[in-house]
Scaffold this motif. Sequence first.
Motif, mmCIF file in Angstrom:
data_model
loop_
_atom_site.group_PDB
_atom_site.id
_atom_site.type_symbol
_atom_site.label_atom_id
_atom_site.label_comp_id
_atom_site.label_asym_id
_atom_site.label_seq_id
_atom_site.Cartn_x
_atom_site.Cartn_y
_atom_site.Cartn_z
ATOM 1 N N PRO A 124 -58.840 -12.387 18.321
ATOM 2 C CA PRO A 124 -58.424 -12.013 19.685
ATOM 3 C C PRO A 124 -56.982 -11.535 19.760
ATOM 4 C CG PRO A 124 -59.694 -14.045 19.722
ATOM 5 C CD PRO A 124 -59.419 -13.759 18.279
ATOM 6 N N TRP A 127 -56.793 -7.991 18.235
ATOM 7 C CA TRP A 127 -57.390 -7.036 19.174
ATOM 8 C C TRP A 127 -56.425 -6.735 20.311
ATOM 9 C CZ3 TRP A 127 -63.172 -8.697 20.292
ATOM 10 C CH2 TRP A 127 -63.971 -8.319 19.189
ATOM 11 N N ALA A 187 -65.459 -11.130 14.520
ATOM 12 C CA ALA A 187 -65.632 -11.806 15.805
ATOM 13 C C ALA A 187 -67.044 -12.346 15.997
ATOM 14 C CB ALA A 187 -65.286 -10.858 16.944
#
Length: 262
Positions: A124, A127, A187
């Motif tokens: 996360p 990203w 992910a």
Amino acid sequence: MPSRPVGTVTRGTTHPNRLRRMDRWITAAHAPALRRADDPVAVDLGYGAAPWTAVELLHRLRTVAPRARVVGVEIDPERVAAARPYALEGLEFRHGGFEVPLPGRPVLIRAANVLRQYDESEVPGVWARLCARLAPEGVLVEGTCDEIGRRHVWVALGPEGPRTVTFATRLASLERPSDLAERLPKALIHRNVPGEPVHAFLRDFDRAWAAAAPYASYGARQRWMRAVRDLRAGGWPVVDGPKRWRQGEVTLRWEALAPAVR
């Protein structure tokens, strides 16, 4: 920009034509944004020990966006030095990492087989950092493929976050759709267990594939297309159509496959 590149050196495995399926999808889905951009820059992030994927990306993008430029970014300075003799008009190589050391905002960041070597908990944050570097119409394409590009799964993200997940395969080599599970991006790869959406999707895809077995007499492509039609009819939010399915692809909304909140 950070004074030092953000990230760690990966294995750097690469082969010519390895990312052709991802590139084919990018040129089909995002050519308009590249053509509209004042400065249509694409980044090949973590291109590896050899520059082949960056060279190929430039040639493929220019078939749909003649002004496109590509910047290959690698965190290993020796790889950057080795790649620079392959620079040409519209293609350069820079030392860097997740900070993406460009003065402007790229329209495309492609990160293939990079996060595979990181911990799931780091995804996360990476990203978010990469999406923050995108132009307003930009896209981050992050995923994993096998060594010769027969099986590939990637997530497409905009500045706002993840949008879609695409499964792509060489149909002649496919025994069942769940074979793609081993190439899920970081992910999702540890989420292929009962109770998780991606596990339910691959289960249903295998069932649809089995039910479409009579179409195999017309070829694997027709069987794949029938299976995808059945998935869509069953409620899975498939966002593409037959033109992409014929390529051995299927794309779904991210929300349908996102890890379950616990």
